[in-house]
Write an enzyme that holds these catalytic residues in place. Structure first.
Site, mmCIF file in Angstrom:
data_model
loop_
_atom_site.group_PDB
_atom_site.id
_atom_site.type_symbol
_atom_site.label_atom_id
_atom_site.label_comp_id
_atom_site.label_asym_id
_atom_site.label_seq_id
_atom_site.Cartn_x
_atom_site.Cartn_y
_atom_site.Cartn_z
ATOM 1 N N GLU A 187 -51.923 31.272 -51.119
ATOM 2 C CA GLU A 187 -53.324 30.986 -51.237
ATOM 3 C C GLU A 187 -54.246 31.963 -50.313
ATOM 4 O OE1 GLU A 187 -56.688 27.674 -51.823
ATOM 5 O OE2 GLU A 187 -54.724 27.187 -50.623
ATOM 6 N N HIS A 197 -55.447 17.794 -57.123
ATOM 7 C CA HIS A 197 -55.487 17.046 -56.052
ATOM 8 C C HIS A 197 -56.597 15.773 -56.362
ATOM 9 C CE1 HIS A 197 -53.379 19.891 -53.578
ATOM 10 N NE2 HIS A 197 -54.149 20.325 -53.935
ATOM 11 N N HIS A 244 -52.059 21.370 -61.229
ATOM 12 C CA HIS A 244 -52.715 21.526 -59.834
ATOM 13 C C HIS A 244 -53.796 20.891 -59.660
ATOM 14 C CE1 HIS A 244 -52.611 24.459 -56.322
ATOM 15 N NE2 HIS A 244 -53.485 23.404 -55.963
ATOM 16 N N HIS A 282 -47.750 24.711 -52.017
ATOM 17 C CA HIS A 282 -48.794 25.642 -51.758
ATOM 18 C C HIS A 282 -48.256 26.928 -50.969
ATOM 19 C CE1 HIS A 282 -51.351 22.359 -53.360
ATOM 20 N NE2 HIS A 282 -52.294 22.913 -53.077
ATOM 21 N N ASP A 302 -57.515 22.526 -59.598
ATOM 22 C CA ASP A 302 -57.444 22.332 -58.179
ATOM 23 C C ASP A 302 -58.199 20.941 -57.554
ATOM 24 O OD1 ASP A 302 -56.468 22.401 -55.313
ATOM 25 O OD2 ASP A 302 -57.305 24.464 -55.339
ATOM 26 N N ASP A 303 -59.457 21.296 -57.160
ATOM 27 C CA ASP A 303 -60.258 20.026 -56.769
ATOM 28 C C ASP A 303 -61.565 20.577 -57.247
ATOM 29 O OD1 ASP A 303 -58.777 19.086 -54.080
ATOM 30 O OD2 ASP A 303 -58.762 21.308 -53.919
#
Length: 337
Positions: free
Chosen positions: A202, A21, A19, A199, A280-281
């Site tokens: 969340e 991005h 996961h 997603h 994630d980010d």
């Protein structure tokens, strides 16, 4: 507090990141460099101002910054440099395989051709395998705040590259955009042979996870935190071993949880769910994958055995062929022997 021996274990463990991005790995230093290279004026004029902008309090504030920063990405070289920077950093954390999301609609809608985005990323991924030994799969993400018709348009626009990505994902603002908004699009992607990620749970309710899992039939749930509010859903996730790609530091940064002690990772492990830990980010959320392992272990008191399970799960939950999974699982066993 994780001790040095546990941090050493985390570093030794081969890991897959499922996961991630790629646009979310955009460190402010590189953003400023590309802005200068492409002669683009950003609202922040100094690196310190850019770093200060990386403080936000919710998903929408993050997304506003996320899309603003993307405007400096214009050329294949830009997308290569962004991806290569992430791969070098991931390799330092002993990531051996990454399944990377990218958001083409965020680029095509501002006039950057799909091929420019994709070829830049693919060039860096090929370089990463050759020079760093990090294998990769690319996952095309649809933006859920756009329409399903926009998603179909992207699917058509990307036809020349369909053999270059393994699956599709759905990201961006979750609330008000339930999985079933994209039911026809996902049915078509399944028919085309793509793996399906989404997603869900969340910020959205457990019902969104149910829709994604049961009515859409996804292969992997990204986040899935709020599944833990629904005992029957927990049982389905356990029975099907549908992977959850948890992102603890992301959850903390976006106030999905108020404290890392509230992360569901340990409860999901103890419930027998196929949970993984990811970044994630990472440029925006305070850490790459090893830091997510370390901080989560510290907050939840994870045992060495649970950390090893998380590493195992990262490959088990991947889209690698079975032989590839077994190779990496054996490498984990060798690392902890």
């Amino acid at each position: 507090m994780t001790d040095s021996s546990q941090n050493s274990l985390i570093q030794r463990l081969p890991k897959a990141e499922l996961h991630l991005h790629i646009e979310g790995s955009f460190e402010p230093e590189l953003m400023m460099q590309l802005a200068a290279r492409n002669r683009i004026d950003l609202r922040f004029k100094t690196l310190d101002e850019a770093k200060a902008a990386y403080n936000f309090s919710n998903l929408q504030e993050f997304l506003d910054l996320y899309y603003e920063g993307m405007q400096v990405l214009r050329t294949e070289e830009d997308f290569h440099d962004l991806t290569w920077a992430y791969l070098q950093r991931a390799a330092q954390d002993n990531v051996r395989h990454v399944e990377m999301f990218f958001d083409p609609q965020a680029h095509t809608e501002r006039g950057v051709p799909f091929g420019v985005v994709t070829e830049g990323i693919l060039a860096a991924l090929a370089r990463g395998e050759k020079e760093l030994g990090v294998t990769s799969y690319l996952i095309l993400s649809f933006l859920r705040h756009l329409s399903e018709d926009d998603g179909f348009a992207l699917l058509k626009e990307s036809e020349g590259w369909h053999d270059r990505f393994v699956g599709v994902g759905l990201d961006s603002s979750e609330m008000g955009h339930p999985p079933l908004k994209f039911e026809r699009l996902y049915k078509r992607c399944r028919e085309m042979g793509f793996k399906l990620c989404m997603h869900a749970g969340e910020e959205g309710p457990p019902a969104y996870v149910r829709e994604a899992l049961i009515e859409i039939g996804v292969d992997r749930i990204d986040h899935g935190n709020r599944s833990m509010e629904d005992p029957a859903l927990i049982q389905i996730l356990k029975d099907t071993q549908t992977p959850l790609t948890n992102c603890p530091l992301s959850n903390l940064s976006l106030c999905v949880i108020n404290d890392l002690k509230d992360s569901p990772v340990k409860a999901q492990l103890e419930a027998g769910l196929l949970v993984t830990v990811n970044s994630d980010d990472p440029a925006y959320f305070g850490g790459y994958i090893a830091r997510n392992y370390e901080k989560t272990a510290e907050a939840l008191g994870l045992s060495d055995a649970q950390l090893i399970t998380l590493a195992h799960n990262s490959f088990t939950a991947s889209f690698l062929p079975e032989a590839g999974k077994q190779k990496h699982l054996a490498a984990i066993d060798a690392a902890v022997a």
